[in-house]
Scaffold this motif. Sequence first.
Motif, PDB file in Angstrom:
ATOM      1  N   TRP A 139     -48.614 -42.008  35.270  1.00 24.84           N
ATOM      2  CA  TRP A 139     -47.700 -41.392  34.311  1.00 24.84           C
ATOM      3  C   TRP A 139     -47.905 -39.878  34.238  1.00 24.84           C
ATOM      4  O   TRP A 139     -46.991 -39.135  33.879  1.00 24.84           O
ATOM      5  CB  TRP A 139     -47.861 -42.000  32.916  1.00 24.84           C
ATOM      6  N   ALA A 140     -49.112 -39.407  34.593  1.00 24.17           N
ATOM      7  CA  ALA A 140     -49.440 -37.988  34.459  1.00 24.17           C
ATOM      8  C   ALA A 140     -49.446 -37.238  35.783  1.00 24.17           C
ATOM      9  O   ALA A 140     -49.437 -36.004  35.781  1.00 24.17           O
ATOM     10  CB  ALA A 140     -50.811 -37.833  33.803  1.00 24.17           C
ATOM     11  N   CYS A 141     -49.466 -37.950  36.905  1.00 17.89           N
ATOM     12  CA  CYS A 141     -49.714 -37.314  38.204  1.00 17.89           C
ATOM     13  C   CYS A 141     -48.623 -37.639  39.218  1.00 17.89           C
ATOM     14  O   CYS A 141     -48.196 -38.794  39.332  1.00 17.89           O
ATOM     15  CB  CYS A 141     -51.049 -37.781  38.784  1.00 17.89           C
ATOM     16  N   ASP A 142     -48.215 -36.619  39.964  1.00 19.64           N
ATOM     17  CA  ASP A 142     -47.377 -36.852  41.131  1.00 19.64           C
ATOM     18  C   ASP A 142     -48.206 -37.407  42.280  1.00 19.64           C
ATOM     19  O   ASP A 142     -47.732 -38.212  43.075  1.00 19.64           O
ATOM     20  CB  ASP A 142     -46.689 -35.550  41.570  1.00 19.64           C
TER      21      ASP A 142
ATOM     22  N   ARG B  99     -47.496 -34.395  37.207  1.00 20.90           N
ATOM     23  CA  ARG B  99     -46.138 -34.872  37.457  1.00 20.90           C
ATOM     24  C   ARG B  99     -45.093 -33.897  36.917  1.00 20.90           C
ATOM     25  O   ARG B  99     -45.259 -33.316  35.848  1.00 20.90           O
ATOM     26  CB  ARG B  99     -45.945 -36.242  36.785  1.00 20.90           C
ATOM     27  N   GLY B 100     -44.031 -33.705  37.688  1.00 22.54           N
ATOM     28  CA  GLY B 100     -42.845 -32.994  37.220  1.00 22.54           C
ATOM     29  C   GLY B 100     -42.953 -31.489  37.182  1.00 22.54           C
ATOM     30  O   GLY B 100     -42.201 -30.831  36.440  1.00 22.54           O
TER      31      GLY B 100
ATOM     32  N   GLU C  91     -47.164 -25.651  45.033  1.00 24.50           N
ATOM     33  CA  GLU C  91     -47.258 -26.491  43.839  1.00 24.50           C
ATOM     34  C   GLU C  91     -48.154 -25.849  42.788  1.00 24.50           C
ATOM     35  O   GLU C  91     -47.845 -25.892  41.584  1.00 24.50           O
ATOM     36  CB  GLU C  91     -47.798 -27.868  44.224  1.00 24.50           C
ATOM     37  N   PHE C  92     -49.256 -25.243  43.232  1.00 26.33           N
ATOM     38  CA  PHE C  92     -50.119 -24.591  42.246  1.00 26.33           C
ATOM     39  C   PHE C  92     -49.418 -23.389  41.623  1.00 26.33           C
ATOM     40  O   PHE C  92     -49.533 -23.157  40.412  1.00 26.33           O
ATOM     41  CB  PHE C  92     -51.445 -24.154  42.854  1.00 26.33           C
TER      42      PHE C  92
END
Length: 297
Positions: free
Chosen positions: A56-59, A74-75, A123-124
């Motif tokens: 739920w928290a991580c891609d 995530r997101g 992403e970072f």
Amino acid sequence: ARNAGASYNRTIFNMFMLKPDSTAWTPALYDSELSIAAANQVRVLGVLGHPPNEAWACDRLANPAAGEWWCVPRGLFLPWDDPQNVWAQFVHQTVQYFKDRVHEWEVWNEPNLTEFWSGSAAEFAQLVRVSYEAIKAADPTATVVLGGILRGVNASRTDAIFAAIAALPNAAANQYYFDVLGYHSYDDGVCTTFDTIEHMKQVYWQPRVGNKPIWITEVGIAVTNTVITPACEPLVTHIFEPLTTYRSPFRTASHRRAAASEPEPDSDSENAAVISPVASRGRNRRFCSSVPAIAMG
């Protein structure tokens, strides 16, 4: 810590503690620590990091077997205020709640290490962007610190991170989405007079994001004896040169003893808290400090 001369305490606001699941919110966990800091006139540098390693928290989940500790949230590429951008929502909620007690926020930790960042540089950079936007939305006066770069390691990753931040949309108009650059200075037992900070500044960040203020938010020197010997003195001098160069008004926020049998350091000594040896960071080496020392430039 205050008796040792500390002006700041560096506190990690772990997402996995504040939001152990998608609906939980447990900020009271930090109330006691912040109250103690306030009572002793110690400011708090809040570190935002460590999402729960859950879908739920991580891609992308972190893989501890591969030495990865923190997942990619995530997101991230959604707007910061989109409910599905779970990281930015956490950042905004945390800063909003603590803004009367915490005014400086460090985003993430050592992104040039795969232990803390297993995603791409792009992403970072996006995490930095949405974190900055969420923090400033909650507290426009807050200082945003880019999570501490660990000295001169993983040069290609470090280079890619600053290139990606510089390439973000409207980056220059938004201060490149951070106000201060955090830096972690560990010597790992190598005594040298080479100015790593100045080198990294000139090669990596200054050409891309400009001449940002630098805060040394972690510092440590490796020693073999409890007492700093004359042979270790050049090492001690070198590791503390940046604290002088960047006009640090701070000493370490706290200290721990490596063993109960070790005496407490002399609190009247200027660097007593700094040079008290501690077991640190899971390394097979003892450091004079593994706790924060903030330097301002």
